[in-house]
Design a protein around this motif. Structure first.
Motif, PDB file in Angstrom:
ATOM      1  N   ALA A 160     -15.725  85.305  20.835  1.00 41.45           N
ATOM      2  CA  ALA A 160     -16.528  85.136  19.625  1.00 41.45           C
ATOM      3  C   ALA A 160     -17.381  83.871  19.706  1.00 41.45           C
ATOM      4  O   ALA A 160     -18.526  83.855  19.252  1.00 41.45           O
ATOM      5  CB  ALA A 160     -15.597  85.061  18.416  1.00 41.45           C
ATOM      6  N   SER A 161     -16.827  82.808  20.288  1.00 38.03           N
ATOM      7  CA  SER A 161     -17.576  81.542  20.287  1.00 38.03           C
ATOM      8  C   SER A 161     -18.854  81.669  21.122  1.00 38.03           C
ATOM      9  O   SER A 161     -19.881  81.088  20.790  1.00 38.03           O
ATOM     10  CB  SER A 161     -16.692  80.401  20.787  1.00 38.03           C
ATOM     11  N   LYS A 162     -18.806  82.488  22.185  1.00 33.61           N
ATOM     12  CA  LYS A 162     -20.009  82.688  23.004  1.00 33.61           C
ATOM     13  C   LYS A 162     -21.061  83.469  22.214  1.00 33.61           C
ATOM     14  O   LYS A 162     -22.253  83.151  22.257  1.00 33.61           O
ATOM     15  CB  LYS A 162     -19.645  83.432  24.290  1.00 33.61           C
ATOM     16  N   GLY A 164     -16.786  80.131  26.348  1.00 40.22           N
ATOM     17  CA  GLY A 164     -17.396  80.684  27.561  1.00 40.22           C
ATOM     18  C   GLY A 164     -16.881  82.042  27.998  1.00 40.22           C
ATOM     19  O   GLY A 164     -17.324  82.562  29.018  1.00 40.22           O
ATOM     20  N   HIS A 165     -15.926  82.650  27.234  1.00 38.20           N
ATOM     21  CA  HIS A 165     -15.451  83.982  27.666  1.00 38.20           C
ATOM     22  C   HIS A 165     -16.494  85.028  27.286  1.00 38.20           C
ATOM     23  O   HIS A 165     -16.986  85.019  26.160  1.00 38.20           O
ATOM     24  CB  HIS A 165     -14.136  84.339  26.982  1.00 38.20           C
ATOM     25  N   ASP A 166     -16.784  85.958  28.204  1.00 37.56           N
ATOM     26  CA  ASP A 166     -17.834  86.947  27.939  1.00 37.56           C
ATOM     27  C   ASP A 166     -17.575  87.776  26.697  1.00 37.56           C
ATOM     28  O   ASP A 166     -18.496  88.173  26.012  1.00 37.56           O
ATOM     29  CB  ASP A 166     -17.999  87.880  29.151  1.00 37.56           C
ATOM     30  N   THR A 224     -14.877  91.361  14.147  1.00 37.60           N
ATOM     31  CA  THR A 224     -13.702  90.507  14.047  1.00 37.60           C
ATOM     32  C   THR A 224     -14.071  89.233  13.289  1.00 37.60           C
ATOM     33  O   THR A 224     -15.146  89.161  12.687  1.00 37.60           O
ATOM     34  CB  THR A 224     -13.125  90.229  15.456  1.00 37.60           C
ATOM     35  N   SER A 225     -13.185  88.261  13.294  1.00 37.81           N
ATOM     36  CA  SER A 225     -13.499  87.003  12.605  1.00 37.81           C
ATOM     37  C   SER A 225     -12.811  85.861  13.340  1.00 37.81           C
ATOM     38  O   SER A 225     -11.849  86.087  14.088  1.00 37.81           O
ATOM     39  CB  SER A 225     -13.012  87.074  11.157  1.00 37.81           C
ATOM     40  N   ARG A 226     -13.299  84.671  13.141  1.00 40.23           N
ATOM     41  CA  ARG A 226     -12.686  83.472  13.714  1.00 40.23           C
ATOM     42  C   ARG A 226     -12.706  82.367  12.663  1.00 40.23           C
ATOM     43  O   ARG A 226     -13.585  82.344  11.798  1.00 40.23           O
ATOM     44  CB  ARG A 226     -13.462  82.976  14.945  1.00 40.23           C
ATOM     45  N   SER A 227     -11.741  81.454  12.770  1.00 35.31           N
ATOM     46  CA  SER A 227     -11.648  80.349  11.810  1.00 35.31           C
ATOM     47  C   SER A 227     -12.279  79.095  12.394  1.00 35.31           C
ATOM     48  O   SER A 227     -12.124  78.828  13.589  1.00 35.31           O
ATOM     49  CB  SER A 227     -10.172  80.069  11.520  1.00 35.31           C
ATOM     50  N   TYR A 228     -12.953  78.348  11.549  1.00 32.71           N
ATOM     51  CA  TYR A 228     -13.542  77.065  11.974  1.00 32.71           C
ATOM     52  C   TYR A 228     -13.327  76.024  10.896  1.00 32.71           C
ATOM     53  O   TYR A 228     -13.546  76.284   9.702  1.00 32.71           O
ATOM     54  CB  TYR A 228     -15.036  77.243  12.319  1.00 32.71           C
ATOM     55  N   SER A 229     -12.903  74.839  11.314  1.00 33.83           N
ATOM     56  CA  SER A 229     -12.624  73.747  10.374  1.00 33.83           C
ATOM     57  C   SER A 229     -13.927  73.219   9.800  1.00 33.83           C
ATOM     58  O   SER A 229     -14.961  73.192  10.492  1.00 33.83           O
ATOM     59  CB  SER A 229     -11.912  72.616  11.095  1.00 33.83           C
TER      60      SER A 229
HETATM   61  C1  FAD Z   1      -7.381  76.944  11.510  1.00 32.43           C
HETATM   62  C2  FAD Z   1      -8.283  77.018  12.716  1.00 32.43           C
HETATM   63  C3  FAD Z   1      -9.371  76.175  12.808  1.00 32.43           C
HETATM   64  C4  FAD Z   1     -10.203  76.228  13.912  1.00 32.43           C
HETATM   65  N1  FAD Z   1     -11.255  75.381  13.986  1.00 32.43           N
HETATM   66  C5  FAD Z   1     -12.089  75.440  15.052  1.00 32.43           C
HETATM   67  C6  FAD Z   1     -13.215  74.566  15.133  1.00 32.43           C
HETATM   68  O1  FAD Z   1     -13.453  73.757  14.246  1.00 32.43           O
HETATM   69  N2  FAD Z   1     -14.022  74.691  16.222  1.00 32.43           N
HETATM   70  C7  FAD Z   1     -13.786  75.589  17.227  1.00 32.43           C
HETATM   71  O2  FAD Z   1     -14.571  75.653  18.184  1.00 32.43           O
HETATM   72  N3  FAD Z   1     -12.705  76.402  17.177  1.00 32.43           N
HETATM   73  C8  FAD Z   1     -11.882  76.366  16.108  1.00 32.43           C
HETATM   74  N4  FAD Z   1     -10.810  77.231  16.042  1.00 32.43           N
HETATM   75  C9  FAD Z   1     -10.642  78.245  17.117  1.00 32.43           C
HETATM   76  C10 FAD Z   1     -11.552  79.474  16.855  1.00 32.43           C
HETATM   77  O3  FAD Z   1     -11.074  80.180  15.712  1.00 32.43           O
HETATM   78  C11 FAD Z   1     -11.574  80.471  18.016  1.00 32.43           C
HETATM   79  O4  FAD Z   1     -10.266  80.794  18.388  1.00 32.43           O
HETATM   80  C12 FAD Z   1     -12.321  79.896  19.199  1.00 32.43           C
HETATM   81  O5  FAD Z   1     -13.692  79.749  18.849  1.00 32.43           O
HETATM   82  C13 FAD Z   1     -12.174  80.783  20.452  1.00 32.43           C
HETATM   83  O6  FAD Z   1     -12.571  82.088  20.151  1.00 32.43           O
HETATM   84  P1  FAD Z   1     -13.234  83.001  21.263  1.00 32.43           P
HETATM   85  O7  FAD Z   1     -13.167  84.387  20.756  1.00 32.43           O
HETATM   86  O8  FAD Z   1     -14.512  82.489  21.745  1.00 32.43           O
HETATM   87  O9  FAD Z   1     -12.319  82.747  22.489  1.00 32.43           O
HETATM   88  P2  FAD Z   1     -11.255  83.644  23.122  1.00 32.43           P
HETATM   89  O10 FAD Z   1     -10.725  82.885  24.279  1.00 32.43           O
HETATM   90  O11 FAD Z   1     -11.771  85.020  23.387  1.00 32.43           O
HETATM   91  O12 FAD Z   1     -10.204  83.708  21.962  1.00 32.43           O
HETATM   92  C14 FAD Z   1      -9.135  82.959  22.089  1.00 32.43           C
HETATM   93  C15 FAD Z   1      -7.949  83.868  22.018  1.00 32.43           C
HETATM   94  O13 FAD Z   1      -7.515  83.919  20.695  1.00 32.43           O
HETATM   95  C16 FAD Z   1      -7.640  85.225  20.169  1.00 32.43           C
HETATM   96  N5  FAD Z   1      -8.174  85.037  18.825  1.00 32.43           N
HETATM   97  C17 FAD Z   1      -8.784  83.949  18.381  1.00 32.43           C
HETATM   98  N6  FAD Z   1      -9.097  84.081  17.083  1.00 32.43           N
HETATM   99  C18 FAD Z   1      -8.677  85.293  16.719  1.00 32.43           C
HETATM  100  C19 FAD Z   1      -8.723  86.015  15.507  1.00 32.43           C
HETATM  101  N7  FAD Z   1      -9.270  85.510  14.403  1.00 32.43           N
HETATM  102  N8  FAD Z   1      -8.192  87.262  15.474  1.00 32.43           N
HETATM  103  C20 FAD Z   1      -7.637  87.787  16.580  1.00 32.43           C
HETATM  104  N9  FAD Z   1      -7.555  87.132  17.759  1.00 32.43           N
HETATM  105  C21 FAD Z   1      -8.071  85.919  17.825  1.00 32.43           C
HETATM  106  C22 FAD Z   1      -8.572  85.954  21.101  1.00 32.43           C
HETATM  107  O14 FAD Z   1      -8.305  87.337  21.121  1.00 32.43           O
HETATM  108  C23 FAD Z   1      -8.193  85.315  22.409  1.00 32.43           C
HETATM  109  O15 FAD Z   1      -7.003  85.846  22.903  1.00 32.43           O
HETATM  110  C24 FAD Z   1      -9.965  77.175  14.945  1.00 32.43           C
HETATM  111  C25 FAD Z   1      -8.881  78.026  14.838  1.00 32.43           C
HETATM  112  C26 FAD Z   1      -8.056  77.959  13.764  1.00 32.43           C
HETATM  113  C27 FAD Z   1      -6.893  78.912  13.675  1.00 32.43           C
END
Ligand code: FAD
Length: 427
Positions: A283-285, A278-280, A254-259
């Motif tokens: 992605a951030s963990k 902190g979710h098991d 998968t992928s996640r966005s970070y500023s």
């Molecule tokens: C434009 C933008 C900038 C961001 N900048 C930062 C930053 O600078 N620092 C930071 O810590 N976080 C940032 N985030 C949030 C980051 O992208 C993640 O959502 C965050 O790290 C939590 O992800 P997680 O999987 O650990 O948590 P989870 O709690 O597992 O994810 C949060 C929820 O969002 C859903 N989710 C999140 N991202 C996606 C994705 N890409 N595709 C599908 N589902 C998704 C997960 O399934 C879950 O339901 C940003 C998000 C966006 C949209």
């Protein structure tokens, strides 16, 4: 299609009961309009062509309905044209119940199921029986590939109506071959994880190497990302983010966005700050536990949905927790432009506030800090901040949902024009 289905199925007694149960008004619409030419669309054809079984009802001479299950290799029901389907009938237990019924009454009704996708198609039609003597060419068309069983006859059905049903009470069920396919997919995903571990690089265009990792607050780490081949990285403005690949603990990619936390026009490196939620399965963990210096990832060009205004109007920046990341880049850009701004930054505790020291040192007269769980700390008063903002100020909000919602609500209450309000949600 609804009209043909209604013509066949909505008998006087059915209509009477629909009236009694107050559903008649809805279903009456099915009977309106011109009589239709019944034609299977590509959607129905594909669905029928993928089936490996169906249920078939015929009518016995004594009026009893008879339901039978027919099965064969996937694709054994052949589409002969837009309104004709057929299948080959193999030698069975030689009771010939369906065949006998069809000789007396050619009406037939089928239910075709796709259990995994919870779809159900009902077909009404008229069946005719063919064999080697009556139509050997058509019989050959009905023969499934790789069939070795002797075919006794073909059943050719002219479709007179069909109807798709709601999936509500269909329990997903999987055939052995569905299960094998799913297991193979899961295996390839876990094989990939066994090969790459969490060092999943993705397949975006820009190769990056992690060149530094810093703990910038409790649960927040900053990652420095440098072009893997020493090239310049695309420039970007404050408010931009990049998307990075992550392999989750279940093996899914998968992928996640970070500023990006500092604006820069060209070269590099990129710096992002990631809060471990902190979710098991999160992605951030994974990033906190498995990203190491030297690891390679890929990304695409930075994107910006949260840009600063270009003119000289003052800016009011409100950040909550990790929402500071794009706002910090804005602070740097406004300082370098010599533009007027104020920052209001809130977190639970100073230990959880990323870049607290840096911001304090960069422009303390413009920066205001609030700690919601620290005794003797001032709390962020949105009404005060927004109502006392300089005239024509442009507002930027980033942080948890409740802070965003409250900031937007307050700005609306104070009559601040929509055009002056900008926010970014991380959800
Ligand atoms: C434009 C933008 C900038 C961001 N900048 C930062 C930053 O600078 N620092 C930071 O810590 N976080 C940032 N985030 C949030 C980051 O992208 C993640 O959502 C965050 O790290 C939590 O992800 P997680 O999987 O650990 O948590 P989870 O709690 O597992 O994810 C949060 C929820 O969002 C859903 N989710 C999140 N991202 C996606 C994705 N890409 N595709 C599908 N589902 C998704 C997960 O399934 C879950 O339901 C940003 C998000 C966006 C949209």
């Amino acid at each position: 299609m609804a009209k043909a289905f209604a013509n066949i199925s909505f008998t006087p007694k059915v209509k009477e009961f629909q009236t009694k149960m107050s559903s008649r008004d809805n279903y009456q619409n099915f009977e309106l309009g011109e009589n239709e030419v019944v034609a299977l669309s590509e959607f129905e054809k594909q669905f029928i062509g993928e089936r490996d079984s169906f249920y078939q009802a015929t009518i016995a001479e004594n009026g009893w309905p008879y339901v039978q299950h027919r099965g064969g290799p996937a694709g054994f029901i052949k589409i002969l044209d837009d309104h004709t389907i057929g299948y080959a009938d193999f030698t069975g237990n030689r009771q010939y119940l369906s065949v006998g019924n069809l000789l007396g009454d050619d009406r037939i009704s089928l239910i075709l199921m796709d259990y995994p996708r919870r779809q159900r198609l009902k077909i009404w039609g008229r069946a005719r029986l063919i064999d080697e003597l009556t139509d050997s060419n058509l019989l050959a068309q009905l023969e499934p590939e790789d069939s070795r069983a002797p075919i006794e006859r073909g059943v050719v059905i002219t479709v007179e109506a069909f109807d798709w049903n709601c999936p509500k009470y269909i329990t997903p069920r999987y055939t052995q071959s569905d299960v094998n396919k799913l297991l193979a997919e899961a295996k390839s995903s876990s094989d990939k994880k066994a090969i790459y571990g969490y060092k999943y690089a993705g397949n975006a265009a820009i190769p990056l190497t992690i060149t530094d990792i810093r703990q910038v607050a409790k649960n927040i780490r900053a990652y420095e990302l440098t072009h893997s081949h020493g090239l310049d990285l695309p420039g970007y403005e404050a408010g931009s983010h990049i998307t990075v690949p992550v392999m989750l603990p279940d093996g899914s990619e998968t992928s996640r966005s970070y500023s990006l936390i500092s604006p820069h026009k060209n070269t590099g490196p990129y710096i992002i700050a990631v809060k471990n939620e902190g979710h098991d399965q999160g992605a951030s963990k994974v990033i906190h536990q498995h990203w190491q210096v030297g690891m390679e990832i890929t990304t695409d060009q930075p994107k910006n949905y949260f840009s600063l205004h270009k003119d000289n109007r003052p800016a009011v920046l409100i950040a909550g927790g990790i929402g500071i990341t794009p706002i910090k880049a804005m602070v740097e850009e406004l300082l370098s432009r010599n533009s007027s701004f104020e920052l209001h930054y809130t977190a639970k505790l100073s230990s959880e506030m990323a870049f607290y020291r840096e911001l304090l040192e960069s422009g303390s007269e413009y920066c205001h800090f609030y700690f919601s769980q620290q005794t003797n700390s001032q709390r962020l008063d949105l009404k005060k901040v927004l109502s006392k903002a300089p005239e024509q100020a442009v507002f930027y909000f980033c942080g948890p949902k409740n802070l965003l919602d409250a900031s937007i609500r307050m700005a609306n209450e104070l009559g601040i024009e929509r055009e002056r309000i900008h926010f970014e949600s991380f959800q």
